[in-house]
Design a protein around this motif. Structure first.
Motif, PDB file in Angstrom:
ATOM      1  N   ALA A 171     -29.088  79.686  37.196  1.00 39.25           N
ATOM      2  CA  ALA A 171     -28.334  80.849  37.670  1.00 39.25           C
ATOM      3  C   ALA A 171     -26.831  80.582  37.567  1.00 39.25           C
ATOM      4  CB  ALA A 171     -28.730  81.166  39.114  1.00 39.25           C
ATOM      5  N   TYR A 172     -26.429  79.391  37.950  1.00 42.99           N
ATOM      6  CA  TYR A 172     -24.999  79.047  37.907  1.00 42.99           C
ATOM      7  C   TYR A 172     -24.533  78.776  36.483  1.00 42.99           C
ATOM      8  CZ  TYR A 172     -24.923  79.373  42.906  1.00 42.99           C
ATOM      9  OH  TYR A 172     -24.984  79.883  44.187  1.00 42.99           O
ATOM     10  N   MET A 173     -25.444  78.269  35.664  1.00 43.32           N
ATOM     11  CA  MET A 173     -25.140  78.132  34.231  1.00 43.32           C
ATOM     12  C   MET A 173     -24.812  79.500  33.640  1.00 43.32           C
ATOM     13  SD  MET A 173     -27.838  77.031  31.243  1.00 43.32           S
ATOM     14  CE  MET A 173     -28.497  78.689  31.024  1.00 43.32           C
ATOM     15  N   LYS A 174     -25.626  80.496  33.976  1.00 41.51           N
ATOM     16  CA  LYS A 174     -25.412  81.848  33.457  1.00 41.51           C
ATOM     17  C   LYS A 174     -24.079  82.421  33.955  1.00 41.51           C
ATOM     18  CE  LYS A 174     -28.902  82.628  30.855  1.00 41.51           C
ATOM     19  NZ  LYS A 174     -28.740  82.911  29.421  1.00 41.51           N
ATOM     20  N   ALA A 175     -23.748  82.145  35.218  1.00 38.66           N
ATOM     21  CA  ALA A 175     -22.487  82.634  35.783  1.00 38.66           C
ATOM     22  C   ALA A 175     -21.302  82.083  34.980  1.00 38.66           C
ATOM     23  CB  ALA A 175     -22.372  82.228  37.250  1.00 38.66           C
TER      24      ALA A 175
END
Lengths: 210, 210
Positions: A171-175
């Motif tokens: 999720a944070y990679m995508k952000a």
């Protein structure tokens, strides 16, 4: 038994995940899945090579193995393929100096890596360390680079803890991908290189492993 | 002047952004862009209708206008189209009760909205309130819904503050989209409905506004 023998014909080793295979409940320690301690012991007594392949990136391999041994599993550090040591190899090969967006529990895996004047960001499952300030700092480091490189230890969406579902590193990679307009490089499952390194460490080809 | 007259032929109103048009420096208050206070005053003295269209979602419209007036801008609350009030209309129309992942500064915009037993999540630029715990709670709420609805107030990647670049709501929207396997509904720019509502409030058609 005959059916198993057929299915295992030509198989010389097995790659086991840890969470969901040996343990249930995830990153708060978890509990052994009933029968898994004995099942692993039987595998170890067989002719098959055994290796563990996990995306665990919140604690170090040492701490993870310590926990598993405490629970009765026959496992040693050298038998575990996990993303942080794999990432260290990539960093060294490519002369990359990471800014680390990781939990304190896994930071020790990077103690031999030069983190001065970062020219990339490494992101792992950081749990509570995914504060706005920490995520924004990683974002700022990437935006200051001429060629921003983001290495993500896995890209899981979420995992299950006894307290409920928890956001995982993906999720944070995508952000960060969206904010910077870049694509991360994933070290860990499902990257083929990750499985290949586990096989190499077993001395087996893909068709010989299950 | 002739060139301007030609360009403005048929134009009866102007839609102005706030950050980058009136203010520089972003969400820590910011400073007026040199000449902007006087330029707005001249616009207001002209025949043109003036309206402000902003994606500001970290502070309430009231506080934003208070700040701008304090800086000398001729602006009132009723002249501002911003995502939080627009989202409130959407929530009411669709009978949605939001779990709010927003900063404390904008929470007052939702004081007439029923937030019991949430059946959707509203995400805004929350700055420091984007803690792991808060983002994870919004994720858990979405995952518990049969039909997860995520409403995002804008989808900006980042904005500029005097202290550096800051992650905007879009990054966290992407994180939740990926983790839940859903697509957010954006209220705010660049959604056409948002511009249309600003035009409607001016009583103009798109070709009449600049």
């Amino acid at each position: 038994m005959a059916a198993w023998s057929e299915r295992l014909a030509g198989v010389r080793g097995v790659l086991l995940d840890i969470s969901g295979v040996l343990l249930d409940g995830g990153k708060d320690g978890g509990v052994p899945i009933p029968g898994s301690v004995e099942a692993l012991a039987r595998l170890k007594r067989s002719q098959l090579k055994v290796r563990f392949c996990t995306n665990e990136s919140q604690v170090s391999r040492k701490d993870l193995v310590g926990l598993l041994r405490h629970m009765g599993f026959d496992i040693s550090e050298g038998e575990v393929t996990s993303p942080a040591p794999a990432a260290c190899l990539v960093l060294k090969e490519r002369g990359l100096r990471p800014h680390l967006l990781v939990s304190d529990g896994v930071r020790s895996e990077f103690h031999r890596i030069d983190t001065s004047k970062p020219n990339c960001v490494v992101i792992a499952d950081a749990g509570e360390s995914f504060s706005y300030q920490n995520v924004n700092k990683a974002f700022q480091v990437l935006m200051e680079l001429e060629n921003p490189v983001l290495i993500s230890l896995g890209k899981g969406r979420y995992y299950k803890q006894t307290s409920g579902l928890m956001l995982d590193v993906g999720a944070y990679m995508k952000a960060l991908e969206y904010a910077c307009g870049i694509e991360a490089q994933v070290v860990g499952k499902p990257a083929p290189e990750f499985f290949q390194s586990a096989l190499r460490e077993m001395g087996l080809e893909a068709h010989e492993a299950q």
